[in-house]
Structure formats: C-alpha cells, structure tokens
Design a protein around this motif. Structure first.
Motif, mmCIF file in Angstrom:
data_model
loop_
_atom_site.group_PDB
_atom_site.id
_atom_site.type_symbol
_atom_site.label_atom_id
_atom_site.label_comp_id
_atom_site.label_asym_id
_atom_site.label_seq_id
_atom_site.Cartn_x
_atom_site.Cartn_y
_atom_site.Cartn_z
ATOM 1 N N SER A 233 17.894 3.709 67.340
ATOM 2 C CA SER A 233 19.290 3.658 66.905
ATOM 3 C C SER A 233 20.111 2.713 67.760
ATOM 4 O O SER A 233 19.893 2.585 68.963
ATOM 5 C CB SER A 233 19.928 5.049 66.981
ATOM 6 N N ASN A 234 21.089 2.071 67.104
ATOM 7 C CA ASN A 234 22.092 1.283 67.807
ATOM 8 C C ASN A 234 23.264 2.202 68.111
ATOM 9 O O ASN A 234 23.766 2.885 67.217
ATOM 10 C CB ASN A 234 22.594 0.123 66.945
ATOM 11 N N VAL A 235 23.671 2.245 69.358
ATOM 12 C CA VAL A 235 24.849 3.016 69.751
ATOM 13 C C VAL A 235 25.957 2.005 70.033
ATOM 14 O O VAL A 235 25.863 1.212 70.973
ATOM 15 C CB VAL A 235 24.571 3.884 70.989
ATOM 16 N N ILE A 236 26.979 2.014 69.178
ATOM 17 C CA ILE A 236 28.043 1.007 69.245
ATOM 18 C C ILE A 236 29.265 1.604 69.930
ATOM 19 O O ILE A 236 29.895 2.532 69.426
ATOM 20 C CB ILE A 236 28.402 0.509 67.825
ATOM 21 N N VAL A 237 29.558 1.053 71.108
ATOM 22 C CA VAL A 237 30.681 1.544 71.920
ATOM 23 C C VAL A 237 31.791 0.505 71.919
ATOM 24 O O VAL A 237 31.560 -0.660 72.275
ATOM 25 C CB VAL A 237 30.229 1.832 73.374
ATOM 26 N N GLN A 238 32.976 0.933 71.491
ATOM 27 C CA GLN A 238 34.127 0.036 71.429
ATOM 28 C C GLN A 238 35.355 0.766 71.973
ATOM 29 O O GLN A 238 35.634 1.900 71.575
ATOM 30 C CB GLN A 238 34.372 -0.399 69.978
ATOM 31 N N GLU A 239 36.051 0.119 72.895
ATOM 32 C CA GLU A 239 37.205 0.751 73.524
ATOM 33 C C GLU A 239 38.263 1.131 72.488
ATOM 34 O O GLU A 239 38.621 0.335 71.621
ATOM 35 C CB GLU A 239 37.822 -0.198 74.566
ATOM 36 N N GLY A 240 38.708 2.381 72.581
ATOM 37 C CA GLY A 240 39.747 2.850 71.664
ATOM 38 C C GLY A 240 39.217 3.329 70.334
ATOM 39 O O GLY A 240 39.981 3.772 69.467
ATOM 40 N N LYS A 241 37.906 3.254 70.142
ATOM 41 C CA LYS A 241 37.303 3.683 68.879
ATOM 42 C C LYS A 241 36.191 4.702 69.139
ATOM 43 O O LYS A 241 35.622 4.744 70.235
ATOM 44 C CB LYS A 241 36.738 2.486 68.106
ATOM 45 N N GLU A 242 35.890 5.463 68.116
ATOM 46 C CA GLU A 242 34.837 6.469 68.239
ATOM 47 C C GLU A 242 33.464 5.799 68.291
ATOM 48 O O GLU A 242 33.200 4.831 67.566
ATOM 49 C CB GLU A 242 34.899 7.405 67.024
ATOM 50 N N THR A 243 32.585 6.318 69.159
ATOM 51 C CA THR A 243 31.232 5.765 69.281
ATOM 52 C C THR A 243 30.477 5.953 67.972
ATOM 53 O O THR A 243 30.507 7.013 67.351
ATOM 54 C CB THR A 243 30.465 6.457 70.419
ATOM 55 N N GLN A 244 29.788 4.895 67.546
ATOM 56 C CA GLN A 244 29.009 4.946 66.302
ATOM 57 C C GLN A 244 27.516 4.963 66.615
ATOM 58 O O GLN A 244 27.054 4.265 67.521
ATOM 59 C CB GLN A 244 29.323 3.733 65.416
ATOM 60 N N PHE A 245 26.768 5.770 65.847
ATOM 61 C CA PHE A 245 25.319 5.855 65.981
ATOM 62 C C PHE A 245 24.695 5.350 64.678
ATOM 63 O O PHE A 245 24.812 6.000 63.638
ATOM 64 C CB PHE A 245 24.887 7.292 66.263
ATOM 65 N N LYS A 246 24.084 4.174 64.723
ATOM 66 C CA LYS A 246 23.532 3.559 63.520
ATOM 67 C C LYS A 246 22.005 3.462 63.619
ATOM 68 O O LYS A 246 21.472 2.879 64.575
ATOM 69 C CB LYS A 246 24.107 2.147 63.323
ATOM 70 N N LYS A 247 21.309 4.005 62.625
ATOM 71 C CA LYS A 247 19.849 3.943 62.628
ATOM 72 C C LYS A 247 19.379 2.502 62.429
ATOM 73 O O LYS A 247 19.835 1.819 61.521
ATOM 74 C CB LYS A 247 19.281 4.834 61.520
ATOM 75 N N SER A 248 18.458 2.094 63.279
ATOM 76 C CA SER A 248 17.918 0.739 63.192
ATOM 77 C C SER A 248 16.514 0.740 62.587
ATOM 78 O O SER A 248 16.166 -0.131 61.792
ATOM 79 C CB SER A 248 17.884 0.114 64.585
ATOM 80 N N ALA A 249 15.705 1.741 62.950
ATOM 81 C CA ALA A 249 14.343 1.841 62.416
ATOM 82 C C ALA A 249 13.858 3.281 62.512
ATOM 83 O O ALA A 249 14.225 4.015 63.428
ATOM 84 C CB ALA A 249 13.396 0.927 63.193
ATOM 85 N N LEU A 250 13.057 3.671 61.541
ATOM 86 C CA LEU A 250 12.445 5.001 61.550
ATOM 87 C C LEU A 250 10.988 4.865 61.129
ATOM 88 O O LEU A 250 10.695 4.363 60.034
ATOM 89 C CB LEU A 250 13.179 5.955 60.596
ATOM 90 N N ILE A 251 10.093 5.282 62.006
ATOM 91 C CA ILE A 251 8.650 5.198 61.725
ATOM 92 C C ILE A 251 8.080 6.605 61.763
ATOM 93 O O ILE A 251 8.325 7.361 62.697
ATOM 94 C CB ILE A 251 7.929 4.305 62.768
ATOM 95 N N ARG A 252 7.331 6.937 60.733
ATOM 96 C CA ARG A 252 6.765 8.290 60.610
ATOM 97 C C ARG A 252 5.245 8.212 60.547
ATOM 98 O O ARG A 252 4.680 7.437 59.764
ATOM 99 C CB ARG A 252 7.316 8.940 59.328
ATOM 100 N N VAL A 253 4.580 9.015 61.376
ATOM 101 C CA VAL A 253 3.115 9.043 61.417
ATOM 102 C C VAL A 253 2.644 10.442 61.010
ATOM 103 O O VAL A 253 3.030 11.434 61.638
ATOM 104 C CB VAL A 253 2.587 8.706 62.829
#
Length: 298
Positions: free
Chosen positions: A22-42
C-alpha cells in the motif's frame, strides 16, 4: 508538501497467504490516505493441515518458504520501506507453528508473528470503517477467514464488543456435522445477546468470499447486498457441483468449495442479528496491518 510511504502486509491465513502493498499518502493539513498498490494471493491451504492432522506439513512449509522469498522480491521491486507478517488461526493451532515460523525466519529472514483471535479482531476493527459506521445506526462487522470468524458490534459510531470464533470456512469443511452444529449454536447465542437491543442494524462483511459474492452481484461499490439476494445466491451455488462452480462461474479451485460455508456464515449472522443488508468494503486484516505499521512510526 506530500510524502508517500510504501508499506507491506503479509497475511498468513488458513485458506491462503496474501501480500498487500500500500501507498500511505501523508499531506500536511489533510487526512492520511491508504491506497492499495498491489495484492498477491497464494493458495496455500494451511488449515487443511492444522485442523485435520494438527501440524503444518513439510510440503506446505516448503511452499511457505518459497512464498516468503517471492514476497521479499516483490516488496524489493515495489520499494517497500517496512512490512509486517501475521499468521492467524491455522498457525495458532498447529503444534509445530512456532517451529515453522522459526524455520521460515532462518531460511528467508521474514519474521512472522502468530496473533491471537482477540488481536486479530482488534487489527481488523481498526481498519477505516468510519464512513460506514457513522450516524446512529448499528452494524455487525463479520470477517470470515479459513480458520476463524471475527465479529464486532458497532453502535452510534463506536465499537461495543468483539469476539473471535473458530468458525472458519476450511475448518467447517473438515469438521463433523455435530462440531459445526455446536459452533453455529455458540455464535447464534453471542450475536443474539449482543444485538438484541440494537435497531436498524446492518452487516459489514469482509474476506475474500464476500468480496467475490459482491463482485458476482454486479452492485456498484458502496451499495449493499440484500439478504434476499444473498440467500438466492447461496441456494444457486449449493445446487451446483464443485466442478461447475469452477468451469461455469470461473471460481478458483480454492474458492469454489469454501464459498458455500462462507455464504452460510454471512446469512446466519444476518438472520440472527435481524439485518436485511450487508455492506462490502474492501478491507481486512492486511489493511489493518498496514495502518498499524504507519501509526507505530508516529
């Protein structure tokens, strides 16, 4: 100023092992965003070992080692800064669980934490549910895994209670009818006791099976599935053979059998709580692990 961190989460479940980047996007004055970048299932079904023989087989230990090596390379390519690996029900119950994680660490350098049912429920409950649970309505959050199912009750935006039960899909497939009957009766009592005074209750479902059922429904993201639809789908799936579910519905072989007990769990929870609809956000244990990694660094 924007800062992007990359974290990884390895979820070693009873039916499959997953890597989430996941990408964790931190920006001053804004809520932290958690964006999935890749998911691998075995599809390494550890529960078939742990719930039947009580130990993880040598074959599956070898497959886990290969999976961890592969995940390490993938995280390197993705430039993952930090990661955490958590094992749940199957590894908790396997007599050689501690021995297996020690061997994996020696071979791959990947440190695995075997987490308890309460900790698993707490990590899952920490996922970003605020958009769903806000307001005065009540919700029963149901996360169905291969070895256990976590139930969390929310009311008026707050968590009321949470419990983990040994009611996983792989376990139900391997148990006797009498064992399964007892498990369902225990869960029924708990749900009825903890939801009896709540009005306007809905379910929130997570796990690979409900995500697949939601995708099959064709619903728009954010829209719930009704009890009537889910029950009709359950009857439809039950009357199909395992082979037909693979060939006609394009289900993965390790999904085509567990989807039946999973659907039964969600339907039962809806019936016992009085819920008529189920929301399906794309969240789970791995999302909770990512969030816990980020907040540990603050």
């Amino acid at each position: 100023m924007i800062e992007i961190k990359k974290y990884g989460a390895i979820d070693i479940g009873s039916n499959a092992i997953r890597l989430l980047v996941s990408n964790v996007i931190v920006q001053e004055g804004k809520e932290t965003q958690f964006k999935k970048s890749a998911l691998i299932r075995v599809p390494i079904r550890l529960g078939a070992d742990a719930f039947v023989s009580g130990i993880i087989s040598e074959e599956n230990v070898s497959r886990m080692i290969d999976a961890m090596e592969a995940f390490k390379l993938l995280m390197k390519v993705h430039k993952v800064e930090r990661f955490k690996a958590c094992a749940t029900s199957a590894m908790r119950e396997a007599f050689n669980g501690e021995e297996v994680i020690k061997k994996i660490f020696e071979k791959t350098g990947v440190k695995i934490s075997i987490i308890g049912g309460k900790e698993e429920a707490a990590i899952i409950a920490s996922t970003d549910l605020k958009e769903l649970i806000k307001g005065t309505n009540s919700y029963l959050y149901v996360d169905v895994g291969g070895g256990s199912t976590e139930f969390t009750v929310f009311s008026e935006g707050k968590m009321v209670t949470s419990k983990s039960f040994n009611m996983g899909t792989v376990r139900l497939l391997n148990n006797s009818k009498a064992e399964n009957k007892e498990i369902f009766e225990n869960v029924e009592r708990w749900i009825k006791k903890n939801t009896k005074d709540l009005k306007r209750i809905s379910l929130i479902g997570s796990g690979g099976n409900i995500n697949k059922l939601f995708k099959m429904s064709g619903r728009m993201e954010g829209k719930p599935i009704s009890f009537v639809y889910l029950n009709a789908q359950y009857q439809f799936l039950k009357q199909m053979s395992y082979q037909d579910r693979i060939s006609e519905l394009s289900l993965n072989p390790d999904r085509a059998d567990v989807i039946i007990p999973a659907t039964k769990i969600y339907l039962s929870a809806m019936k016992w709580s009085g819920a008529t609809k189920i929301y399906v956000p794309k969240i789970g244990l791995s999302d909770g692990i990512i969030k816990s990694l980020f907040y540990e660094t603050l």
